[in-house]
Design a protein around this motif. Structure first.
Motif, PDB file in Angstrom:
ATOM      1  N   VAL A  58      -0.199  -1.067  -0.653  1.00  0.00           N
ATOM      2  CA  VAL A  58      -0.901  -2.191  -1.012  1.00  0.00           C
ATOM      3  C   VAL A  58       0.370  -2.279  -1.454  1.00  0.00           C
ATOM      4  N   TYR A  59       0.592  -4.082  -1.737  1.00  0.00           N
ATOM      5  CA  TYR A  59       1.880  -4.538  -2.341  1.00  0.00           C
ATOM      6  C   TYR A  59       1.470  -5.566  -2.859  1.00  0.00           C
ATOM      7  N   ARG A  60       1.953  -6.350  -4.118  1.00  0.00           N
ATOM      8  CA  ARG A  60       1.551  -7.074  -4.184  1.00  0.00           C
ATOM      9  C   ARG A  60       3.503  -8.129  -4.577  1.00  0.00           C
ATOM     10  N   CYS A 125       3.831 -17.476  -5.927  1.00  0.00           N
ATOM     11  CA  CYS A 125       2.341 -17.602  -5.304  1.00  0.00           C
ATOM     12  C   CYS A 125       2.586 -16.565  -5.486  1.00  0.00           C
ATOM     13  N   GLU A 126       1.161 -16.310  -4.745  1.00  0.00           N
ATOM     14  CA  GLU A 126       0.792 -14.222  -5.239  1.00  0.00           C
ATOM     15  C   GLU A 126       0.466 -13.742  -4.205  1.00  0.00           C
ATOM     16  N   GLY A 127       0.116 -12.546  -3.247  1.00  0.00           N
ATOM     17  CA  GLY A 127      -0.790 -12.460  -2.648  1.00  0.00           C
ATOM     18  C   GLY A 127      -0.442 -10.855  -3.053  1.00  0.00           C
ATOM     19  N   TYR A 128      -1.797 -10.271  -2.329  1.00  0.00           N
ATOM     20  CA  TYR A 128      -1.518  -8.394  -2.202  1.00  0.00           C
ATOM     21  C   TYR A 128      -1.750  -8.378  -0.707  1.00  0.00           C
ATOM     22  N   VAL A 129      -0.855  -7.405  -0.260  1.00  0.00           N
ATOM     23  CA  VAL A 129      -0.839  -7.036   1.440  1.00  0.00           C
ATOM     24  C   VAL A 129      -0.782  -5.597   1.464  1.00  0.00           C
ATOM     25  N   GLN A 172       5.422  -5.375  -5.384  1.00  0.00           N
ATOM     26  CA  GLN A 172       5.442  -4.365  -6.385  1.00  0.00           C
ATOM     27  C   GLN A 172       4.417  -2.918  -5.370  1.00  0.00           C
ATOM     28  N   LYS A 173       4.749  -1.586  -5.090  1.00  0.00           N
ATOM     29  CA  LYS A 173       3.729  -1.041  -4.057  1.00  0.00           C
ATOM     30  C   LYS A 173       2.291  -0.507  -5.664  1.00  0.00           C
ATOM     31  N   VAL A 174       1.152  -1.330  -5.270  1.00  0.00           N
ATOM     32  CA  VAL A 174       0.417  -1.042  -6.075  1.00  0.00           C
ATOM     33  C   VAL A 174      -0.847   0.581  -5.831  1.00  0.00           C
TER      34      VAL A 174
END
Length: 176
Positions: A58-60, A125-129, A172-174
């Motif tokens: 999961v990345y931010r 602009c942000e998102g989690y993928v 960044q990997k979260v």
């Protein structure tokens, strides 16, 4: 913690154990996208905004972007720029990432000294993928609204940039 088992039937059985103390991350400054000649709603890639997320997890994704609209005519002007994160593998935008960078609507007259009128705005602009294989994402911008008439469209300049000192593309990997 990374644990790699031995191949089946290995003798002796040697296990490899390792640890990742710092998650994968990155930072870069992108270029400037010229939206002047793009059709309304046409997505334009922000140069040098591509990021390759290298491993499953999961990345931010975060992008600080700036938009600018300039025109050299008197009369009503509607300026609107949006930006979003885009997955180049699935050809889909990242849910929750689209942002209005600027939205401006006024009759307006040009500056008598410069012959121009300009407005600017910024957005995050942000998102989690979540990915299972290395995947590339990029920032895209678009003019989301038009101007009042043919002359207005011909003279308006729309730009989207992350090239100012406070603007950045980050990931960044979260989580695994």
């Amino acid at each position: 913690m990374d644990v790699t088992p031995p191949a089946a039937g290995d003798c002796p059985e040697n296990w490899t154990v390792g640890a990742q103390l710092t998650p994968v991350f990155g930072l870069k400054t992108a270029g400037r996208a010229d939206l002047r000649t793009s059709a309304l709603g046409q997505q334009v890639v922000l140069p040098n905004s591509q990021v390759l997320l290298p491993e499953p997890g999961v990345y931010r994704l975060t992008a600080h972007v700036f938009g600018l609209a300039t025109w050299n005519f008197n009369g009503r002007h509607i300026a609107s720029i949006s930006a979003l994160w885009y997955n180049t593998t699935t050809n889909a935008f990242v849910t929750g990432s689209p942002r209005a960078v600027l939205l401006h609507d006024e009759p307006g007259t040009v500056n008598a000294d410069t012959g121009l009128k300009s407005i600017g705005g910024n957005a995050v602009c942000e998102g989690y993928v979540t990915i299972s294989v290395p995947t590339t994402y990029e920032i895209r911008g678009l003019r989301a609204a038009g101007d009042a008439g043919t002359l207005a469209n011909a003279n308006v300049q729309h730009y989207l940039s992350s090239g100012t000192n406070q603007q950045a593309i980050m990931w960044q990997k979260v989580s695994d």
